[in-house]
Write a protein that holds these residues in place. Structure first.
Motif, PDB file in Angstrom:
ATOM      1  N   PHE A  11       0.831  -1.200   0.000  1.00 55.41           N
ATOM      2  CA  PHE A  11       0.000   0.000   0.000  1.00 55.41           C
ATOM      3  C   PHE A  11       0.872   1.259   0.000  1.00 55.41           C
ATOM      4  N   VAL A  12       1.961   1.241   0.765  1.00 60.37           N
ATOM      5  CA  VAL A  12       2.858   2.400   0.784  1.00 60.37           C
ATOM      6  C   VAL A  12       3.470   2.612  -0.598  1.00 60.37           C
ATOM      7  N   VAL A  13       3.861   1.511  -1.254  1.00 60.65           N
ATOM      8  CA  VAL A  13       4.399   1.596  -2.613  1.00 60.65           C
ATOM      9  C   VAL A  13       3.384   2.253  -3.549  1.00 60.65           C
ATOM     10  N   ALA A  14       2.119   1.880  -3.384  1.00 61.37           N
ATOM     11  CA  ALA A  14       1.076   2.418  -4.260  1.00 61.37           C
ATOM     12  C   ALA A  14       0.746   3.879  -3.932  1.00 61.37           C
ATOM     13  N   PHE A  15       0.822   4.237  -2.647  1.00 60.76           N
ATOM     14  CA  PHE A  15       0.395   5.566  -2.222  1.00 60.76           C
ATOM     15  C   PHE A  15       1.471   6.635  -2.373  1.00 60.76           C
ATOM     16  N   VAL A  16       2.738   6.226  -2.338  1.00 58.87           N
ATOM     17  CA  VAL A  16       3.843   7.192  -2.432  1.00 58.87           C
ATOM     18  C   VAL A  16       4.493   7.027  -3.800  1.00 58.87           C
ATOM     19  N   PRO A  17       4.459   8.053  -4.649  1.00 57.15           N
ATOM     20  CA  PRO A  17       4.987   7.907  -6.010  1.00 57.15           C
ATOM     21  C   PRO A  17       6.507   7.878  -6.041  1.00 57.15           C
ATOM     22  N   THR A  18       7.027   7.422  -7.169  1.00 55.72           N
ATOM     23  CA  THR A  18       8.468   7.508  -7.390  1.00 55.72           C
ATOM     24  C   THR A  18       8.844   8.947  -7.715  1.00 55.72           C
ATOM     25  N   VAL A  19      10.116   9.172  -7.916  1.00 55.56           N
ATOM     26  CA  VAL A  19      10.580  10.525  -8.258  1.00 55.56           C
ATOM     27  C   VAL A  19       9.939  10.953  -9.575  1.00 55.56           C
ATOM     28  N   PRO A  20       9.320  12.139  -9.638  1.00 56.75           N
ATOM     29  CA  PRO A  20       8.659  12.580 -10.872  1.00 56.75           C
ATOM     30  C   PRO A  20       9.619  12.596 -12.059  1.00 56.75           C
ATOM     31  N   ASP A  21       9.138  12.145 -13.189  1.00 51.14           N
ATOM     32  CA  ASP A  21       9.936  12.112 -14.415  1.00 51.14           C
ATOM     33  C   ASP A  21       9.442  13.236 -15.327  1.00 51.14           C
ATOM     34  N   GLY A  22      10.286  14.246 -15.521  1.00 50.29           N
ATOM     35  CA  GLY A  22       9.864  15.396 -16.306  1.00 50.29           C
ATOM     36  C   GLY A  22      10.276  15.354 -17.758  1.00 50.29           C
ATOM     37  N   ARG A  23      10.732  14.184 -18.237  1.00 52.43           N
ATOM     38  CA  ARG A  23      11.226  14.116 -19.607  1.00 52.43           C
ATOM     39  C   ARG A  23      10.135  14.323 -20.653  1.00 52.43           C
ATOM     40  N   CYS A  24       8.884  14.044 -20.272  1.00 51.06           N
ATOM     41  CA  CYS A  24       7.793  14.223 -21.232  1.00 51.06           C
ATOM     42  C   CYS A  24       7.270  15.654 -21.238  1.00 51.06           C
ATOM     43  N   GLY A  25       7.750  16.481 -20.320  1.00 48.75           N
ATOM     44  CA  GLY A  25       7.300  17.856 -20.272  1.00 48.75           C
ATOM     45  C   GLY A  25       5.950  17.984 -19.581  1.00 48.75           C
ATOM     46  N   PRO A  26       5.490  19.188 -19.345  1.00 47.38           N
ATOM     47  CA  PRO A  26       4.192  19.401 -18.690  1.00 47.38           C
ATOM     48  C   PRO A  26       3.054  18.811 -19.520  1.00 47.38           C
ATOM     49  N   ASN A  27       2.088  18.201 -18.839  1.00 44.81           N
ATOM     50  CA  ASN A  27       0.911  17.664 -19.516  1.00 44.81           C
ATOM     51  C   ASN A  27      -0.256  17.675 -18.551  1.00 44.81           C
ATOM     52  N   ILE A  36       1.698  16.683  -5.021  1.00 45.83           N
ATOM     53  CA  ILE A  36       2.159  15.344  -4.672  1.00 45.83           C
ATOM     54  C   ILE A  36       2.221  15.179  -3.149  1.00 45.83           C
ATOM     55  N   ALA A  37       2.750  16.188  -2.467  1.00 45.20           N
ATOM     56  CA  ALA A  37       2.854  16.129  -1.003  1.00 45.20           C
ATOM     57  C   ALA A  37       1.472  16.032  -0.363  1.00 45.20           C
ATOM     58  N   ALA A  38       0.508  16.789  -0.896  1.00 42.39           N
ATOM     59  CA  ALA A  38      -0.853  16.746  -0.347  1.00 42.39           C
ATOM     60  C   ALA A  38      -1.487  15.378  -0.555  1.00 42.39           C
ATOM     61  N   ALA A  39      -1.277  14.799  -1.734  1.00 48.12           N
ATOM     62  CA  ALA A  39      -1.835  13.474  -2.019  1.00 48.12           C
ATOM     63  C   ALA A  39      -1.209  12.413  -1.116  1.00 48.12           C
ATOM     64  N   VAL A  40       0.112  12.484  -0.941  1.00 47.62           N
ATOM     65  CA  VAL A  40       0.791  11.512  -0.072  1.00 47.62           C
ATOM     66  C   VAL A  40       0.294  11.641   1.359  1.00 47.62           C
ATOM     67  N   ARG A  41       0.167  12.885   1.842  1.00 49.83           N
ATOM     68  CA  ARG A  41      -0.311  13.109   3.209  1.00 49.83           C
ATOM     69  C   ARG A  41      -1.707  12.508   3.397  1.00 49.83           C
ATOM     70  N   ASN A  42      -2.600  12.740   2.458  1.00 49.74           N
ATOM     71  CA  ASN A  42      -3.961  12.205   2.547  1.00 49.74           C
ATOM     72  C   ASN A  42      -3.956  10.679   2.496  1.00 49.74           C
ATOM     73  N   ASN A  43      -3.168  10.113   1.564  1.00 47.08           N
ATOM     74  CA  ASN A  43      -3.146   8.657   1.395  1.00 47.08           C
ATOM     75  C   ASN A  43      -2.585   7.946   2.622  1.00 47.08           C
ATOM     76  N   ILE A  44      -1.469   8.443   3.150  1.00 44.56           N
ATOM     77  CA  ILE A  44      -0.828   7.755   4.264  1.00 44.56           C
ATOM     78  C   ILE A  44      -1.644   7.889   5.544  1.00 44.56           C
ATOM     79  N   TRP A  45      -2.253   9.063   5.783  1.00 49.83           N
ATOM     80  CA  TRP A  45      -3.114   9.177   6.958  1.00 49.83           C
ATOM     81  C   TRP A  45      -4.292   8.208   6.863  1.00 49.83           C
ATOM     82  N   SER A  46      -4.847   8.061   5.662  1.00 45.07           N
ATOM     83  CA  SER A  46      -5.932   7.092   5.473  1.00 45.07           C
ATOM     84  C   SER A  46      -5.449   5.680   5.777  1.00 45.07           C
ATOM     85  N   LEU A  47      -4.221   5.349   5.320  1.00 48.34           N
ATOM     86  CA  LEU A  47      -3.672   4.019   5.574  1.00 48.34           C
ATOM     87  C   LEU A  47      -3.424   3.794   7.064  1.00 48.34           C
ATOM     88  N   VAL A  48      -2.919   4.816   7.756  1.00 48.26           N
ATOM     89  CA  VAL A  48      -2.665   4.691   9.190  1.00 48.26           C
ATOM     90  C   VAL A  48      -3.964   4.435   9.947  1.00 48.26           C
TER      91      VAL A  48
END
Length: 216
Positions: A11-27, A36-48
């Motif tokens: 679940f932690v693997v799924a909730f916390v993303p890898t390092v963002p890859d910017g090679r494709c540019g903004p989309n 990303i920080a807000a999403a991780v905070r929400n996901n991990i608190w839910s998991l806890v």
């Protein structure tokens, strides 16, 4: 215990993303570090919260159903496994509560590594108990060798993948290949274990039938 720990790490693997890859540019799917920080905070608190509730419900359901026997004490192996898993979970929680930036940067890799280590440990422990489950029959030795082979293959394949990512220029599919390896070999282990449990059930059924016939 180990499977539960590995599941939690998944679940932690799924909730916390890898390092963002910017090679494709903004989309349209790009996220800012703040998002990303807000999403991780929400996901991990839910998991806890869910993990704490699940642990509480499990303890309540087991209340009064476990017979205490002074001769049945935890083995050294189970104590070591419990301490190691608990230390990893506590470390992850401390990182999340006190060092949020470090948690976002490191937690995915830590969780992925410990999850795979837990899966390999489950395979090895299952192999060590295979002969006991089959009461010394030849099938126990066969399953023991199969489980050990799968565990060694998983460790070797992941080690080779990581080595290639560190040494081969242009190798940038580490996460994808590692996930495929884990899924395929764990599915193989699951299939073999299912077959073993079917065999054990069939053997127990055959042994029980004469006794049932005498009683009737």
């Amino acid at each position: 215990m180990l499977l539960g720990f590995s599941g939690l790490m998944a679940f932690v693997v799924a909730f916390v993303p890898t390092v963002p890859d910017g090679r494709c540019g903004p989309n349209a799917y790009s996220q800012t570090p703040a998002e990303i920080a807000a999403a991780v905070r929400n996901n991990i608190w839910s998991l806890v919260v869910v993990a704490a509730l699940a642990a509480g419900v499990t303890a309540w359901l087991k209340r009064g159903t476990v017979t205490r026997d002074s001769s049945e004490r935890p083995t050294v192996r189970s104590v070591v496994v419990t301490v190691v898993c608990g230390a990893i979970l506590l470390g992850e929680l401390v990182l999340f509560l006190a060092l949020r930036d470090r948690f976002i940067a490191l937690s995915h890799d830590i969780a992925a590594g410990t999850m795979v280590a837990g899966v390999i440990a489950v395979m090895v422990l299952s192999a060590l108990r295979a002969e006991d489950r089959h009461r010394g029959a030849g099938a126990g030795t066969v399953y023991k060798r199969i489980y050990i082979a799968i565990a060694v293959a998983l460790a070797a394949a992941l080690g080779t993948t990581v080595l290639a990512a560190l040494t081969v220029h242009g190798f940038d599919h580490l996460v994808l290949i590692a996930e495929v390896i884990v899924i395929v070999l764990f599915a193989t282990y699951w299939g073999v274990q299912t077959k073993e449990l079917w065999d054990l059930r069939a053997a127990d059924g055959l042994e029980a039938r004469p006794t049932q016939g005498v009683v009737e």
